[in-house]
Design a protein around this motif. Structure first.
Motif, mmCIF file in Angstrom:
data_model
loop_
_atom_site.group_PDB
_atom_site.id
_atom_site.type_symbol
_atom_site.label_atom_id
_atom_site.label_comp_id
_atom_site.label_asym_id
_atom_site.label_seq_id
_atom_site.Cartn_x
_atom_site.Cartn_y
_atom_site.Cartn_z
ATOM 1 N N GLN A 1 -1.489 -8.156 8.457
ATOM 2 C CA GLN A 1 -0.049 -7.934 8.570
ATOM 3 C C GLN A 1 0.224 -6.765 9.511
ATOM 4 O OE1 GLN A 1 1.459 -7.114 4.644
ATOM 5 N NE2 GLN A 1 1.050 -9.163 3.878
ATOM 6 N N TYR B 1 3.311 -3.886 10.257
ATOM 7 C CA TYR B 1 4.520 -3.239 9.753
ATOM 8 C C TYR B 1 4.984 -2.194 10.763
ATOM 9 C CZ TYR B 1 3.728 -5.133 5.058
ATOM 10 O OH TYR B 1 3.567 -5.963 3.984
ATOM 11 N N ARG C 1 10.780 7.096 6.677
ATOM 12 C CA ARG C 1 11.183 5.818 6.078
ATOM 13 C C ARG C 1 9.949 5.060 5.586
ATOM 14 N NH1 ARG C 1 16.267 4.531 8.236
ATOM 15 N NH2 ARG C 1 16.433 3.065 6.492
ATOM 16 N N GLY C 2 10.194 4.034 4.802
ATOM 17 C CA GLY C 2 9.101 3.188 4.352
ATOM 18 C C GLY C 2 8.745 2.144 5.393
ATOM 19 N N PRO C 3 7.524 1.609 5.324
ATOM 20 C CA PRO C 3 7.132 0.545 6.262
ATOM 21 C C PRO C 3 8.004 -0.693 6.091
ATOM 22 C CG PRO C 3 5.205 1.487 5.164
ATOM 23 C CD PRO C 3 6.426 2.004 4.445
ATOM 24 N N PHE D 1 8.018 -4.819 7.040
ATOM 25 C CA PHE D 1 7.170 -5.941 7.444
ATOM 26 C C PHE D 1 7.681 -6.583 8.727
ATOM 27 C CE2 PHE D 1 4.407 -9.510 6.897
ATOM 28 C CZ PHE D 1 5.133 -10.621 7.293
ATOM 29 N N PHE E 1 5.217 5.861 -1.993
ATOM 30 C CA PHE E 1 6.012 4.683 -1.686
ATOM 31 C C PHE E 1 5.845 3.647 -2.782
ATOM 32 C CE2 PHE E 1 7.705 5.499 2.423
ATOM 33 C CZ PHE E 1 6.794 6.311 3.075
ATOM 34 N N GLU F 1 4.750 -10.633 2.497
ATOM 35 C CA GLU F 1 5.221 -9.323 2.876
ATOM 36 C C GLU F 1 5.509 -8.429 1.675
ATOM 37 O OE1 GLU F 1 9.219 -11.247 4.298
ATOM 38 O OE2 GLU F 1 9.436 -9.064 4.269
ATOM 39 N N LEU F 2 5.330 -7.165 1.918
ATOM 40 C CA LEU F 2 5.699 -6.136 0.963
ATOM 41 C C LEU F 2 7.031 -5.538 1.384
ATOM 42 C CD1 LEU F 2 2.318 -4.233 0.597
ATOM 43 C CD2 LEU F 2 3.527 -5.352 -1.261
ATOM 44 N N PHE G 1 9.145 -2.204 0.975
ATOM 45 C CA PHE G 1 8.934 -0.810 0.601
ATOM 46 C C PHE G 1 10.243 -0.079 0.364
ATOM 47 C CE2 PHE G 1 4.451 0.236 1.112
ATOM 48 C CZ PHE G 1 3.973 -0.854 1.808
ATOM 49 N N GLY G 2 10.165 0.927 -0.506
ATOM 50 C CA GLY G 2 11.261 1.869 -0.643
ATOM 51 C C GLY G 2 11.184 2.914 0.456
ATOM 52 N N GLU G 3 12.117 3.862 0.417
ATOM 53 C CA GLU G 3 12.204 4.872 1.455
ATOM 54 C C GLU G 3 11.227 6.020 1.271
ATOM 55 O OE1 GLU G 3 14.165 2.663 3.526
ATOM 56 O OE2 GLU G 3 14.329 4.699 4.307
#
Lengths: 113, 116
Positions: free
Chosen positions: A34, A36, A42-44, A46, B90, B104-105, B107-109
């Motif tokens: 994958q 990302y 911030r978070g990843p 996809f 996370f 897919e994952l 994610f939070g912030e």
């Protein structure tokens, strides 16, 4: 030893050019890989998934290739824009005895206007 | 759509203090995960859950506990914080089965925790 590697150095390219990021792995049996995107603080998010039996996947300006012989995935962004500037992470799902999702450290991409 | 929400976003603790990080998802996902991200290391899985009432250890579970009393919530607890637990945490969720997601994952912030 098992490892997954991405370009450690930041990639700087000119707007409109194609960015190519690399994800190499050794001693894993990937079922899929994958990609990302992660922006600072911030978070990843996809982007794409490619399976071991797939050679190429596309989504809009993004293209991913997967070469299990070379043990490498390439991530391309065509017609790059400054908004594409971010860190890009690859994650490999190992289907061998030690099944788990292994993450690369990411490559920082800067697209200059 | 909120997606995955983490609270708090920032926290500073002293060594030995305890705290809980909360993750909430509104996508009705079965699978939830807690990761930590540290400089020079890829994302590492702490604990995960494959459904309400279930939890399991990931790669780096020591010093952490988790609970999944409600499907939408996944809590990460630090019983006695140590400086080595300074990190960005996370939470992620997925609607795909398996020990690790095949899709897919989300994610939070992130929650940035500093332990002094």
């Amino acid at each position: 030893s098992q490892k997954i590697e991405q370009n450690s150095e930041a990639l700087n390219i000119q707007e409109g050019k194609t960015a190519t990021l690399t994800c190499n792995y050794t001693n894993y049996s990937p079922a899929y890989l994958q990609w990302y995107r992660q922006d600072p603080g911030r978070g990843p998010v996809f982007l794409l998934l490619i399976r071991e039996n797939e050679k190429e996947k596309r989504k809009e300006r993004l293209k991913v290739t997967f070469d299990t012989t070379l043990k490498q995935s390439l991530f391309h962004i065509t017609a790059s824009q400054p908004a594409d500037s971010a860190t890009y992470l690859c994650a490999l799902y190992n289907a061998g005895n030690n099944r788990k999702l292994i993450w690369g450290l990411g490559t920082s991409l800067a697209v200059n206007p | 759509n909120a997606g995955v929400t983490q609270t708090p976003k920032f926290r500073v603790l002293k060594t030995g203090q305890s705290m809980t990080l909360l993750c909430a998802q509104d996508m009705n996902h079965e699978y939830m995960y807690w990761y930590r991200q540290d400089p020079g290391m890829g994302l590492r899985l702490i604990h995960y859950s494959v459904g309400e009432g279930t939890t399991a250890k990931g790669e780096v579970p020591d010093g952490y506990n988790v609970s999944r009393l409600k499907k939408q919530n996944f809590l990460l607890g630090l019983e006695s914080a140590a400086p080595s637990q300074t990190s960005v945490y996370f939470c992620a969720s997925s609607n795909h089965p398996g020990l690790h997601p095949t899709g897919e994952l989300f994610f939070g912030e992130g929650s940035r925790l500093t332990v002094l």
